[in-house]
Design a protein around this motif. Structure first.
Motif, PDB file in Angstrom:
ATOM      1  N   ASN A  94       0.828  -1.206   0.000  1.00 21.40           N
ATOM      2  CA  ASN A  94       0.000   0.000   0.000  1.00 21.40           C
ATOM      3  C   ASN A  94       0.864   1.260   0.000  1.00 21.40           C
ATOM      4  O   ASN A  94       0.535   2.267  -0.642  1.00 21.40           O
ATOM      5  N   MET A  95       1.995   1.213   0.723  1.00 25.13           N
ATOM      6  CA  MET A  95       2.903   2.349   0.741  1.00 25.13           C
ATOM      7  C   MET A  95       3.491   2.598  -0.643  1.00 25.13           C
ATOM      8  O   MET A  95       3.645   3.751  -1.082  1.00 25.13           O
ATOM      9  N   LEU A  96       3.831   1.529  -1.363  1.00 26.74           N
ATOM     10  CA  LEU A  96       4.343   1.671  -2.723  1.00 26.74           C
ATOM     11  C   LEU A  96       3.318   2.336  -3.628  1.00 26.74           C
ATOM     12  O   LEU A  96       3.645   3.263  -4.398  1.00 26.74           O
ATOM     13  N   LEU A  97       2.061   1.897  -3.532  1.00 26.75           N
ATOM     14  CA  LEU A  97       1.016   2.489  -4.374  1.00 26.75           C
ATOM     15  C   LEU A  97       0.773   3.952  -4.003  1.00 26.75           C
ATOM     16  O   LEU A  97       0.514   4.795  -4.872  1.00 26.75           O
ATOM     17  N   GLU A  98       0.861   4.278  -2.722  1.00 25.61           N
ATOM     18  CA  GLU A  98       0.664   5.664  -2.290  1.00 25.61           C
ATOM     19  C   GLU A  98       1.778   6.565  -2.812  1.00 25.61           C
ATOM     20  O   GLU A  98       1.526   7.691  -3.261  1.00 25.61           O
TER      21      GLU A  98
ATOM     22  N   GLU B  95       0.106   4.868 -14.584  1.00 24.36           N
ATOM     23  CA  GLU B  95       0.247   3.635 -15.355  1.00 24.36           C
ATOM     24  C   GLU B  95       1.105   2.618 -14.600  1.00 24.36           C
ATOM     25  O   GLU B  95       0.791   1.428 -14.580  1.00 24.36           O
ATOM     26  N   ARG B  96       2.173   3.102 -14.004  1.00 24.88           N
ATOM     27  CA  ARG B  96       3.068   2.224 -13.251  1.00 24.88           C
ATOM     28  C   ARG B  96       2.346   1.627 -12.045  1.00 24.88           C
ATOM     29  O   ARG B  96       2.483   0.439 -11.739  1.00 24.88           O
ATOM     30  N   GLY B  97       1.577   2.451 -11.335  1.00 23.55           N
ATOM     31  CA  GLY B  97       0.830   1.943 -10.189  1.00 23.55           C
ATOM     32  C   GLY B  97      -0.252   0.951 -10.605  1.00 23.55           C
ATOM     33  O   GLY B  97      -0.482  -0.064  -9.922  1.00 23.55           O
ATOM     34  N   LEU B  98      -0.914   1.230 -11.715  1.00 16.37           N
ATOM     35  CA  LEU B  98      -1.958   0.325 -12.210  1.00 16.37           C
ATOM     36  C   LEU B  98      -1.387  -1.036 -12.563  1.00 16.37           C
ATOM     37  O   LEU B  98      -2.035  -2.072 -12.352  1.00 16.37           O
ATOM     38  N   LYS B  99      -0.149  -1.056 -13.055  1.00 18.23           N
ATOM     39  CA  LYS B  99       0.491  -2.331 -13.394  1.00 18.23           C
ATOM     40  C   LYS B  99       0.726  -3.161 -12.133  1.00 18.23           C
ATOM     41  O   LYS B  99       0.520  -4.384 -12.129  1.00 18.23           O
ATOM     42  N   HIS B 100       1.168  -2.511 -11.048  1.00  9.95           N
ATOM     43  CA  HIS B 100       1.393  -3.249  -9.792  1.00  9.95           C
ATOM     44  C   HIS B 100       0.077  -3.825  -9.255  1.00  9.95           C
ATOM     45  O   HIS B 100       0.046  -4.969  -8.784  1.00  9.95           O
TER      46      HIS B 100
ATOM     47  N   LEU C 127      -0.907  -7.801  -8.740  1.00 11.48           N
ATOM     48  CA  LEU C 127      -1.404  -8.344  -7.473  1.00 11.48           C
ATOM     49  C   LEU C 127      -2.696  -9.124  -7.682  1.00 11.48           C
ATOM     50  O   LEU C 127      -2.879 -10.212  -7.115  1.00 11.48           O
ATOM     51  N   GLU C 128      -3.590  -8.605  -8.496  1.00 13.24           N
ATOM     52  CA  GLU C 128      -4.862  -9.304  -8.755  1.00 13.24           C
ATOM     53  C   GLU C 128      -4.643 -10.566  -9.570  1.00 13.24           C
ATOM     54  O   GLU C 128      -5.301 -11.594  -9.344  1.00 13.24           O
ATOM     55  N   ALA C 129      -3.699 -10.528 -10.529  1.00 12.06           N
ATOM     56  CA  ALA C 129      -3.449 -11.706 -11.364  1.00 12.06           C
ATOM     57  C   ALA C 129      -2.798 -12.826 -10.574  1.00 12.06           C
ATOM     58  O   ALA C 129      -3.089 -14.014 -10.803  1.00 12.06           O
ATOM     59  N   CYS C 130      -1.895 -12.470  -9.628  1.00  9.63           N
ATOM     60  CA  CYS C 130      -1.205 -13.497  -8.841  1.00  9.63           C
ATOM     61  C   CYS C 130      -2.097 -14.093  -7.754  1.00  9.63           C
ATOM     62  O   CYS C 130      -1.809 -15.186  -7.253  1.00  9.63           O
TER      63      CYS C 130
ATOM     64  N   MET D 167      -7.975 -14.136  -3.782  1.00 12.63           N
ATOM     65  CA  MET D 167      -7.823 -13.294  -2.599  1.00 12.63           C
ATOM     66  C   MET D 167      -8.728 -12.071  -2.693  1.00 12.63           C
ATOM     67  O   MET D 167      -8.877 -11.470  -3.767  1.00 12.63           O
ATOM     68  N   GLU D 168      -9.314 -11.697  -1.573  1.00  4.98           N
ATOM     69  CA  GLU D 168     -10.114 -10.481  -1.520  1.00  4.98           C
ATOM     70  C   GLU D 168      -9.181  -9.283  -1.311  1.00  4.98           C
ATOM     71  O   GLU D 168      -8.511  -9.171  -0.284  1.00  4.98           O
ATOM     72  N   ILE D 169      -9.134  -8.410  -2.300  1.00  3.25           N
ATOM     73  CA  ILE D 169      -8.215  -7.275  -2.251  1.00  3.25           C
ATOM     74  C   ILE D 169      -8.712  -6.274  -1.208  1.00  3.25           C
ATOM     75  O   ILE D 169      -9.904  -5.933  -1.182  1.00  3.25           O
ATOM     76  N   PRO D 170      -7.840  -5.790  -0.305  1.00  6.42           N
ATOM     77  CA  PRO D 170      -8.265  -4.797   0.693  1.00  6.42           C
ATOM     78  C   PRO D 170      -8.820  -3.539   0.036  1.00  6.42           C
ATOM     79  O   PRO D 170      -8.440  -3.168  -1.076  1.00  6.42           O
ATOM     80  N   VAL D 171      -9.719  -2.861   0.738  1.00  5.89           N
ATOM     81  CA  VAL D 171     -10.430  -1.730   0.161  1.00  5.89           C
ATOM     82  C   VAL D 171      -9.486  -0.561  -0.127  1.00  5.89           C
ATOM     83  O   VAL D 171      -9.697   0.186  -1.096  1.00  5.89           O
ATOM     84  N   ASP D 172      -8.407  -0.400   0.670  1.00  9.25           N
ATOM     85  CA  ASP D 172      -7.509   0.716   0.403  1.00  9.25           C
ATOM     86  C   ASP D 172      -6.748   0.518  -0.904  1.00  9.25           C
ATOM     87  O   ASP D 172      -6.498   1.478  -1.645  1.00  9.25           O
ATOM     88  N   ILE D 173      -6.407  -0.739  -1.235  1.00 13.10           N
ATOM     89  CA  ILE D 173      -5.748  -0.999  -2.515  1.00 13.10           C
ATOM     90  C   ILE D 173      -6.753  -0.876  -3.659  1.00 13.10           C
ATOM     91  O   ILE D 173      -6.408  -0.431  -4.766  1.00 13.10           O
ATOM     92  N   VAL D 174      -8.018  -1.235  -3.397  1.00  9.83           N
ATOM     93  CA  VAL D 174      -9.065  -1.031  -4.412  1.00  9.83           C
ATOM     94  C   VAL D 174      -9.191   0.460  -4.752  1.00  9.83           C
ATOM     95  O   VAL D 174      -9.317   0.840  -5.923  1.00  9.83           O
TER      96      VAL D 174
END
Length: 544
Positions: A238-242, A251-256, A260-263, A267-274
């Motif tokens: 989450n810190m990396l995305l922030e 674009e770079r953040g969207l790739k990460h 995460l979703e593909a791997c 898994m239920e993705i946390p709401v802050d990453i959503v």
């Protein structure tokens, strides 16, 4: 007397000084002796006087049976007879520790550690004791001494934490940077903690790019990348995305987030990453996808996710300014208005964002509607300026809006960002002729029979010539103290150059002041130590 050259013999002025010098003088380095098989022979310890050995044995026996007063008396006598023996100080520290005097115990342990020399475990233990007593600078000093003997990941991480707690964030960054190469692959948890701490420090220092690099390196070195992250690993992600959000690397953040979703399809993705994904999509001008991606946010409690709603509103406002889109401004303003109900967010930062939205909407309207929006923007900016006087954004925007409204006479003074710095009002200079006239009107100075100007008794210093004599006396006394300091420190100067750096020696003197015969004042560029010295240059027992 002073320390001469390497070939000259040093002679002390008094027998007491000669005795101290013979004990502390530098010795010649001897060639290492080896056994027949080539292994080094074990060095024998320094000889201890029999009387001191007897006192130490008596003190240890008394300490074992709980007779602390008797043990302390024997130890103080042993220190008086042999002040350079570390075991006496260590046992005395144990006595103080049992008596509940942790501060005195720690002082004795540190003197013993200095006299012992290169003992990693002892310095490491002293660092933890200092930390328990909330003496953070001393804990850092002890850790530095331990790390010079053996650099360990635990010691470096603890040092970084202590440096951060004292506000020395740059040195904490340097320490964590040195720690990362020492960690092995199996130390994954330690690497995660160290990378998260280092990235947080970089971000706090304003170097968001360095924080992103640290966290992306952590992701690349993690086995499996972003696959199956543990609960404790979501914070660094989450810190990396922030950080990528702050850098506008959408674009770079969207790739990460996509990785995460593909791997982790199950898994239920946390709401802050959503929400981060939605912000990245808004930054890429993919508004419909962002609205669909952020549906889990709107199902959560508004008060618990107010900070996430604020991030989405900010993304909509920035996209509206980028695309000049009125609909996006209305979306952002709607979310800002909802956040006013949350007390924690009803602050000048929110009012400033609302004012910017009203200002942006006024550019899309004409006539009375434009005037109404301008009035709303002015009211919001004024609300910010009252709460935060001199806010540059509010004052500059208000200047433009008042000019647009035709109120040119209303001026706004931009205050300095430094609250202690104020504008000086210069008094008007008096004309030169007026000064000359006032000088002529002053009464003439009174003179004595010899024609000398008499001093005003109110301005005269107390004591007259006595003050001058006092000044000369203080000057002579200061010179005498300087000479005494030079004589006392001459016996320690060579040892300081041989064994310690000057800064370390200064710290040692400050800690071992009951041990060393130091005067009240010392020469410049030497350690300032106020020692408690008794008769014959021996330490006062009460100081220990």
């Amino acid at each position: 007397g002073g320390a001469g050259g390497s070939k000259k013999k040093l002679v002390m002025d008094t027998p007491e000084m000669e005795e101290i010098w013979q004990e502390l003088r530098p010795r010649k380095r001897q060639r290492k002796k080896t056994n027949k098989d080539g292994t080094a022979k074990k060095r024998r310890g320094a000889k201890v006087p029999p009387e001191v050995e007897r006192l130490l044995g008596e003190a240890n026996s008394n300490y074992a049976f709980g007779e602390l007063d008797s043990a302390r008396t024997a130890l103080l006598e042993a220190i008086r007879l042999s002040p350079g023996y570390p075991d006496s100080y260590h046992t005395l520290g144990l006595v103080h520790q049992d008596e509940g005097e942790a501060g005195k115990a720690l002082e004795c342990f540190i003197i013993a550690a200095h006299l012992t020399g290169r003992d990693f475990d002892q310095w490491n233990h002293l660092a933890h004791l200092s930390r328990q007593q909330q003496n953070i600078p001393q804990a850092i000093y002890c850790l530095n001494r331990a790390l010079r003997l053996r650099s360990t990941p635990e010691g470096l991480y603890l040092k970084a934490q202590l440096l951060e707690s004292t506000g020395n964030e740059k040195k904490a960054v340097e320490t964590l940077t040195n720690l990362l190469p020492m960690l092995q692959k199996q130390d994954h948890d330690k690497r995660t903690e160290a990378c998260a701490s280092l990235a947080r420090l970089h971000s706090r220092l304003g170097d968001t790019g360095a924080a992103v690099k640290v966290l992306e390196d952590w992701v690349s070195q993690r086995e499996g990348g972003l696959k199956s992250p543990e609960p404790g690993e979501m914070d660094p992600i989450n810190m990396l995305l922030e950080c990528l959000t702050l850098q506008k690397e959408f674009e770079r953040g969207l790739k990460h987030v996509s990785d995460l979703e593909a791997c982790n399809p199950q898994m239920e993705i946390p709401v802050d990453i959503v929400v981060r994904k939605g912000v990245f999509l808004i930054g890429c001008d993919r508004f419909d996808e962002a609205q669909a991606a952020m549906q889990p946010l709107f199902r959560e409690s508004f008060e618990n996710t107010a900070d996430l709603h604020f991030d989405v509103a900010e993304a909509f406002r920035e996209a509206a300014a980028r695309n000049n889109d009125k609909a996006l401004v209305n979306k952002a303003l709607e979310m800002y208005d909802a956040l006013q109900a949350v007390e924690l967010f009803n602050q000048p930062g929110l009012w400033l964002c609302q004012a910017k939205c009203y200002h942006m909407l006024s550019a899309h309207e004409q006539g009375d509607e434009r005037k109404r929006l301008v009035d709303l923007a002015v009211a919001a900016y004024e609300k910010v300026r009252v709460k935060v006087p001199g806010n540059p954004a509010a004052c500059n925007a208000l200047g433009d809006l008042y000019f647009e409204k035709g109120e040119k006479g209303l001026q706004i003074e931009l205050q300095s960002s430094d609250p202690g710095k104020k504008r000086r009002e210069r008094a008007p200079k008096e004309p030169k002729a007026k000064k000359q006239k006032e000088a002529k009107e002053k009464p003439p100075k009174e003179r004595d029979a010899e024609g000398k100007v008499m001093k005003d008794p109110k301005k005269a210093k107390d004591g007259g010539e006595g003050a001058k004599e006092r000044k000369e006396r203080l000057k002579v006394e200061a010179q005498q103290r300087r000479e005494a300091a030079l004589r006392a420190y001459s016996i320690l100067h060579e040892r300081a150059k041989l064994k310690y750096e000057m800064q370390e020696w200064a710290d040692f003197l400050a800690l071992a002041k009951p041990l060393l015969p130091c005067p009240d004042t010392v020469p410049r560029r030497r350690a300032k130590v106020r020692g408690a010295i008794g008769e014959g240059g021996r330490p006062n027992q009460q100081s220990l």
